[in-house]
Design an enzyme around this catalytic site. Structure first.
Site, mmCIF file in Angstrom:
data_model
loop_
_atom_site.group_PDB
_atom_site.id
_atom_site.type_symbol
_atom_site.label_atom_id
_atom_site.label_comp_id
_atom_site.label_asym_id
_atom_site.label_seq_id
_atom_site.Cartn_x
_atom_site.Cartn_y
_atom_site.Cartn_z
ATOM 1 C CG ASP A 206 -1.847 0.820 1.204
ATOM 2 O OD1 ASP A 206 -2.737 1.054 0.249
ATOM 3 O OD2 ASP A 206 -1.932 1.979 2.111
ATOM 4 C CD GLU A 258 15.490 -13.492 5.024
ATOM 5 O OE1 GLU A 258 14.430 -13.978 5.822
ATOM 6 O OE2 GLU A 258 15.961 -12.523 5.432
HETATM 7 C C1 NOJ Z 1 -4.536 3.047 -0.992
HETATM 8 C C2 NOJ Z 1 -5.533 2.040 -0.660
HETATM 9 O O1 NOJ Z 1 -5.767 1.221 -1.808
HETATM 10 C C3 NOJ Z 1 -6.805 3.016 -0.086
HETATM 11 O O2 NOJ Z 1 -8.089 1.991 -0.187
HETATM 12 C C4 NOJ Z 1 -6.230 3.453 1.254
HETATM 13 O O3 NOJ Z 1 -7.250 4.211 1.777
HETATM 14 C C5 NOJ Z 1 -5.129 4.320 1.166
HETATM 15 N N1 NOJ Z 1 -4.033 3.644 0.268
HETATM 16 C C6 NOJ Z 1 -4.563 4.394 2.495
HETATM 17 O O4 NOJ Z 1 -3.860 3.125 3.161
#
Ligand code: NOJ
Length: 548
Positions: A206, A258
């Protein structure tokens, strides 16, 4: 069945995105969960996907539906337990499906033990150094430390009663970690090992472009500073896509290596150019990245071909496979985007706002063609749950059911992302359409439209011409055909508005984005078509796979 030993799997994988809250509800509380996913593994197997990416399932107060993680080594009670996650991984593997959870390294929940310790320890404490705490500017420090804005609206800083401000590029409940702190590095390597040891096949990362901040936290340039006439916002930006972020991923790649077998990291990185994106997937770093330029391309032949060429060139230069994606849990579903006449909806950057009247029949025709284009391109592909059912965006959710933090943070000017997160319709003629069991105690966490009975898996199964059967056929052919998946393409001569390319051995994909029907080139047989190709003619907004 065991996992296929084609190596490396991620160069051509079709990865199905499971937005866990909305996929399948096993325990009847109206929210999807691990038991629900397990019960639908046979469906995923019959659909023909190689892997599933599961949105965050960790312990979380759900301020951003799991992207606010309180404990990365625990599964939230809403979804199940770590033991159930282990069973899901093992069972998915028995079906030949790999499992790729989501990792959220840019921020934690404000309920994470580290943040709680930081709050308790007070200004200037070592506990606060794991996050980004600063004194404010102006008289009495009453102004935020800089001008950074939250992706969800409003300032990216919140002030505590003790006077310190802390950074959150998303909601205030998602404080940003300080990736200049050694504890943060050590912790995430350990979290990776925790889940790799439980058999996961990789991670979706993310906000992969956001972890490293400029050490001096200078003001950011205006959000849409144009570069070469384009609205670029990440160029030399103090917190997006900084070069130093790649050191983190080089270290993670070593951790992945790993473990025995082939693991895959996929970056959620919003980079300004294909070159900048390619930097994430160099040989010693992450394996793949989402192709948001492709997702954002409008239904326009030049736009699409430009993105395809640039992606293949830049990713090819670093030896990484391309990936292709049309929708996800953050953007308006593509039948509803393609069913509108203009691409203006993207003018604000990463957030699409529907504008203009919707012609869903048109959007659906284009979505069918887009599916065949996407699955014929070299590399891997993502399918967002419900896309194989042709689900449109739900654009009329009542305001009182909206849950996305964007709705509140934007001062009710942006309804947020709930419209693409409505629970999946599986069967039956009325809500919850088999999403929850018959004896469910809760209603689906977002209401499903009353007219979705035609979209269910049940209604579309075995129905010639349904979106579901188109995806099933496409995925079956893709698995069997030696030309598809990883590799290269050669563009063929075609009139303006027609995209035609060849893949070896003996495969041609043609997409007609022009206003006139197109007479197909010579071919041995039609493998699959998004619309009738009677008389050897491809209609406007249709695509075909040919055996040549
Ligand atoms: C990107 C994610 O896809 C989204 O759903 C989220 O709100 C933000 N990152 C924050 O983590």
């Amino acid at each position: 069945m065991s996992l296929p030993d084609t190596s490396p799997w991620w160069r051509s994988a079709v990865i199905y995105q499971v937005y866990i809250r909305s996929f399948a509800d096993g325990d009847g509380d109206g929210v999807g969960d691990i038991a629900g996913i397990r019960s639908r593994l046979p469906y995923l197997k019959s659909l023909g996907v190689d892997a599933i990416w599961i949105n965050p399932w960790y312990k979380s107060p759900m301020a951003d539906h799991g992207y606010d993680v309180a404990d990365f080594r625990a599964i939230d009670g809403l979804f199940g337990t770590v033991a159930e996650a282990e069973e899901l991984i093992a069972e998915a593997h028995r079906h030949g499906i790999r499992v790729v959870p989501d990792l959220v390294p840019n921020h934690t929940s404000d309920q994470h033990i580290w943040f709680q310790q930081a709050l308790a320890a007070g200004p200037g404490s070592p506990e606060r150094e794991r996050y980004v705490f600063r004194a404010g500017r102006g008289p009495g420090g009453s102004l935020p430390p800089n001008n950074w804005v939250s992706e969800f609206g409003g300032p990216a800083w919140t002030r505590l009663p003790d006077g310190d401000w802390y950074l959150h590029l998303f909601a205030p409940e998602q404080p940003d970690l300080n990736w200049q702190h050694p504890d943060v590095h050590a912790e995430f390597k350990d979290i990776l090992r925790f889940w790799f040891a439980r058999g996961v096949d990789g991670f979706r990362i993310d906000v992969a472009h956001g972890l490293v901040k400029h050490p001096e936290l200078p003001d950011a340039p205006a959000r849409l500073d144009p570069v070469d006439g384009e609205p670029h916002r990440h160029v030399d930006h103090p917190h997006w896509d900084r070069d130093e972020v790649h050191d983190i991923y080089r270290a993670w790649r070593k951790v992945a290596d790993e473990f025995e077998g082939d693991r895959c990291f996929v970056a959620e990185a919003w980079a300004d150019t294909p070159e900048r994106l390619a930097a994430y997937v160099r040989a010693d770093a992450l394996h793949t990245a989402f192709n948001f330029d492709y997702l954002k391309a409008s239904w326009d032949p030049d736009d699409l071909r430009g993105v395809i060429d640039a992606s293949l060139a830049m990713l090819g230069a670093v030896g990484a496979p391309a990936t292709w994606v049309l929708s996800n849990h953050d953007v308006t579903r593509h039948p509803s985007r393609y069913g509108r006449s203009s691409a203006e909806g993207w003018s604000g950057g990463a957030r699409y706002t529907p504008c203009g009247p919707l012609d869903l029949a048109l959007g659906t025709r284009r979505a069918r063609a887009a599916a065949l284009l996407t699955l014929a391109l070299p590399g891997g592909a993502y399918i967002y749950q419900g896309e194989e059912l042709g689900l449109p965006e739900v654009e009329d959710l009542p305001e009182d059911v909206l849950q996305d933090p964007i709705w509140e943070r934007s001062g009710h000017t942006d309804a947020g992302r709930d419209g693409c997160r409505v629970p999946i319709p599986w069967s039956g003629r009325q809500p919850p359409y088999g999403f929850s069991p018959d004896d469910a105690t809760g209603s689906p966490w977002l209401p499903q439209p009353a007219d979705w009975s035609g979209f269910t898996v049940e209604a579309q199964t075995g129905e010639p011409g349904s979106m579901l059967e188109l995806y099933r056929d496409a995925l079956r052919l893709r698995r069997a055909h030696p030309a598809l998946g990883d590799g290269t393409l050669t563009w063929l001569d075609a009139p303006p508005g027609v995209l035609a390319f060849r893949r070896e051995p003996g495969f041609v994909c043609v997409v007609n984005l022009s206003a006139t029907p197109y007479a197909l080139p010579e071919h041995a047989s039609v493998l699959l078509a998004s619309a009738s190709v009677e008389g050897g003619v491809l209609a406007t907004d249709a695509a075909v796979w040919l055996d040549v």
